[in-house]
Design a protein around this motif. Sequence first.
Motif, short mmCIF file in Angstrom:
data_model
loop_
_atom_site.label_atom_id
_atom_site.label_comp_id
_atom_site.label_asym_id
_atom_site.label_seq_id
_atom_site.Cartn_x
_atom_site.Cartn_y
_atom_site.Cartn_z
N SER A 152 0.78 -1.15 -0.39
CA SER A 152 0.29 -0.03 0.11
C SER A 152 1.11 1.20 0.07
CB SER A 152 -0.94 0.18 1.31
OG SER A 152 -0.24 -0.20 2.71
N TYR A 153 1.86 0.98 0.41
CA TYR A 153 3.09 2.16 0.48
C TYR A 153 3.30 2.56 -1.09
CZ TYR A 153 4.28 2.36 5.01
OH TYR A 153 3.64 2.31 6.27
N ILE A 154 2.72 2.05 -2.10
CA ILE A 154 3.26 1.92 -3.11
C ILE A 154 1.90 2.07 -4.04
CG2 ILE A 154 3.49 1.36 -5.69
CD1 ILE A 154 5.83 -0.55 -4.60
N THR A 155 0.52 1.42 -3.87
CA THR A 155 -0.77 1.45 -3.88
C THR A 155 -1.46 2.85 -4.08
OG1 THR A 155 -1.66 0.13 -2.85
CG2 THR A 155 -1.25 -0.98 -4.70
N ALA A 164 0.02 5.37 -2.62
CA ALA A 164 0.49 6.96 -2.63
C ALA A 164 0.37 8.02 -2.99
CB ALA A 164 1.77 6.44 -3.70
N LYS A 165 -0.05 7.82 -4.05
CA LYS A 165 -1.47 9.18 -4.82
C LYS A 165 -2.34 9.58 -3.96
CE LYS A 165 0.17 8.06 -9.53
NZ LYS A 165 -0.15 8.31 -11.21
N ALA A 166 -3.04 8.21 -3.09
CA ALA A 166 -4.77 8.50 -2.82
C ALA A 166 -4.62 9.12 -1.13
CB ALA A 166 -5.12 7.06 -2.08
N ASP A 167 -3.11 8.73 -0.53
CA ASP A 167 -2.70 9.56 0.63
C ASP A 167 -2.15 10.82 0.79
OD1 ASP A 167 -1.99 9.54 2.91
OD2 ASP A 167 -1.35 8.09 4.21
N PRO A 168 -3.07 12.18 1.33
CA PRO A 168 -1.96 13.37 1.52
C PRO A 168 -1.46 13.71 2.09
CG PRO A 168 -4.10 12.75 2.56
CD PRO A 168 -4.17 12.01 2.02
N ILE A 169 -0.84 12.51 3.20
CA ILE A 169 0.31 13.10 3.76
C ILE A 169 1.10 12.13 4.21
CG2 ILE A 169 0.20 13.36 6.13
CD1 ILE A 169 -1.43 15.45 4.78
N HIS A 170 0.65 10.85 4.54
CA HIS A 170 2.35 10.31 5.00
C HIS A 170 2.28 9.53 3.58
CE1 HIS A 170 -0.41 10.57 8.50
NE2 HIS A 170 0.75 10.72 8.76
N GLN A 171 3.83 9.43 3.26
CA GLN A 171 4.59 8.97 2.32
C GLN A 171 5.41 7.48 3.26
OE1 GLN A 171 3.52 8.81 -1.01
NE2 GLN A 171 1.74 9.80 0.18
N ARG A 172 6.54 7.21 2.05
CA ARG A 172 6.66 5.92 2.93
C ARG A 172 8.28 6.43 3.16
NH1 ARG A 172 10.66 1.61 0.97
NH2 ARG A 172 10.90 -0.29 2.63
N PRO A 173 9.23 7.69 2.34
CA PRO A 173 10.25 8.12 3.38
C PRO A 173 9.97 9.14 4.75
CG PRO A 173 10.29 8.82 0.96
CD PRO A 173 9.44 7.64 0.80
N MET A 174 9.16 9.27 4.77
CA MET A 174 8.03 10.05 6.10
C MET A 174 8.42 9.04 6.75
SD MET A 174 5.34 11.89 7.18
CE MET A 174 4.69 13.38 6.26
N ILE A 175 7.47 8.09 6.77
CA ILE A 175 7.05 6.54 7.73
C ILE A 175 8.74 6.33 7.87
CG2 ILE A 175 6.23 4.08 8.51
CD1 ILE A 175 4.71 6.68 7.40
N LEU A 176 9.46 5.65 6.53
CA LEU A 176 10.58 5.62 7.31
C LEU A 176 12.15 6.33 8.18
CD1 LEU A 176 11.91 3.46 4.20
CD2 LEU A 176 11.34 2.55 5.84
N ALA A 177 11.97 7.52 8.03
CA ALA A 177 12.34 8.22 8.51
C ALA A 177 11.84 8.62 10.16
CB ALA A 177 12.49 10.08 8.13
N LEU A 178 10.69 8.57 10.60
CA LEU A 178 10.14 8.43 11.98
C LEU A 178 10.49 7.17 12.50
CD1 LEU A 178 6.10 10.00 11.15
CD2 LEU A 178 8.43 10.54 12.86
N ALA A 179 10.83 5.95 11.79
CA ALA A 179 10.78 4.74 12.93
C ALA A 179 12.75 4.88 12.94
CB ALA A 179 10.70 3.39 11.14
#
Length: 310
Positions: free
Chosen positions: A190-193, A195-210
Motif C-alpha cells: 500500500s506504500y505504492i498502491t 501513494a497518490k491517494a494518501d495526502p500526507i504520509h509517504q514511505r520516506p516519512m515513515i522510514l524517517a520516523l522509524a
Amino acid sequence: MANAGGDIATAPIDLAIARIRAVYGGWNRDTTVAQMRSDWDTAFGGSTAPVTCARVSAGGVDGEWISPVDTPLDKAILYFHGGGFRLGSVNSHRDLIAQIALASGCRVLAINYRLAPEHRFPAALDDALAAYGWMLDCGLKPGNIAFAGDSAGGNLALAAMLALRERVLPLPVSAVLMSPWTDLAATGASYITRAKADPIHQRPMILALAKNYLGGQGEPCDPLVSPLYADLEGLPPLLVQVGDRETVLDDSVMFVDKARGAGIDITLEVWDGMIHVFQMFGLTEASQAIASIAQFLNRHLHIKAERASS
C-alpha cells in the motif's frame, strides 16, 4: 456538491486534510522538534466534550484521567496517542479520547509516554508497561481494562501486550487499534498502491520516523518494535480500524491476516475514503467509527449491561 451561492462545497474530509497540511507546511529543516510538538498540540488540542480531566502520575508516567459522568470506577481504558513516537500528546488527542470515553461510558487513562529522539525505543514501551502496572496496583483487574491507541499508539498497545505475554503477566481484556503502525520496515504494498491517494504520509516519512524512534542501532523487525513480525498467539480480542486512502493500510491488513492465522479474535474495518486516524476530525465517519469502537469495548468490558442493571 454546490451550496446555495453556487460555489462548490468542500468535502469534510478535504477540510481535515487541509488542517494537517497547514501544520506540516509551516515546518522546514530548521524547525525544532519542540516547535513541531507545540504546533501539533495547538492545531489539534482542545475539547468541549463534557468530561472531567484529572492529571495523575501513573507509575511515574505523566497521565490524565478523562472521565464522563457516572462511569464505573472498576473499569478503564488505557490510551496511547499517535504521532510517530515523535509528536503527539494527551493534549493533541484529548478530544478523540473524550469521544471514545463518552461513547463507551468508560473512563480513560491517557499517558504522555516519552518521545524520540530524546528517548528512543524501548522508553515508550517501558512507560506503557509502567502505566498498566500502576493501574493493576490501584486495584483494577486485567479483565476490566482495555487498551486503545492510534498509529504509533496502536503499535505501542500491541507491543505492550506482547511484552506482558513474554513476562507471563496478565493481559488486558481487549484492544482497539486505529490505523496501527505495525511494520516500521514499511514493506506493505500500500506504500505504492495508495501513494497518490494518501495526502500526507509517504514511505520516506515513515522510514524517517522509524529511524528517529530506533536510532542507528535499532532493528525495525524486532517484534516489540514492529508487532507484524511477532508471534501473535494468545493476544486478546482486537478491533482494527483503518482508512482505505492510507499508505499504511497494509500495516493493518497484513497484521490482521497474521492474527487470524494465529487464531486471534480480530475484526478489521476498512473505511472508504478515509485518511490516517480519521477518527480525530469530527467527521460523520469518525462518529460512526467511534460508535463501533464503543460497541466493541462494551462487549468486552460489559459496561452498558452493568449500568442498565444497576
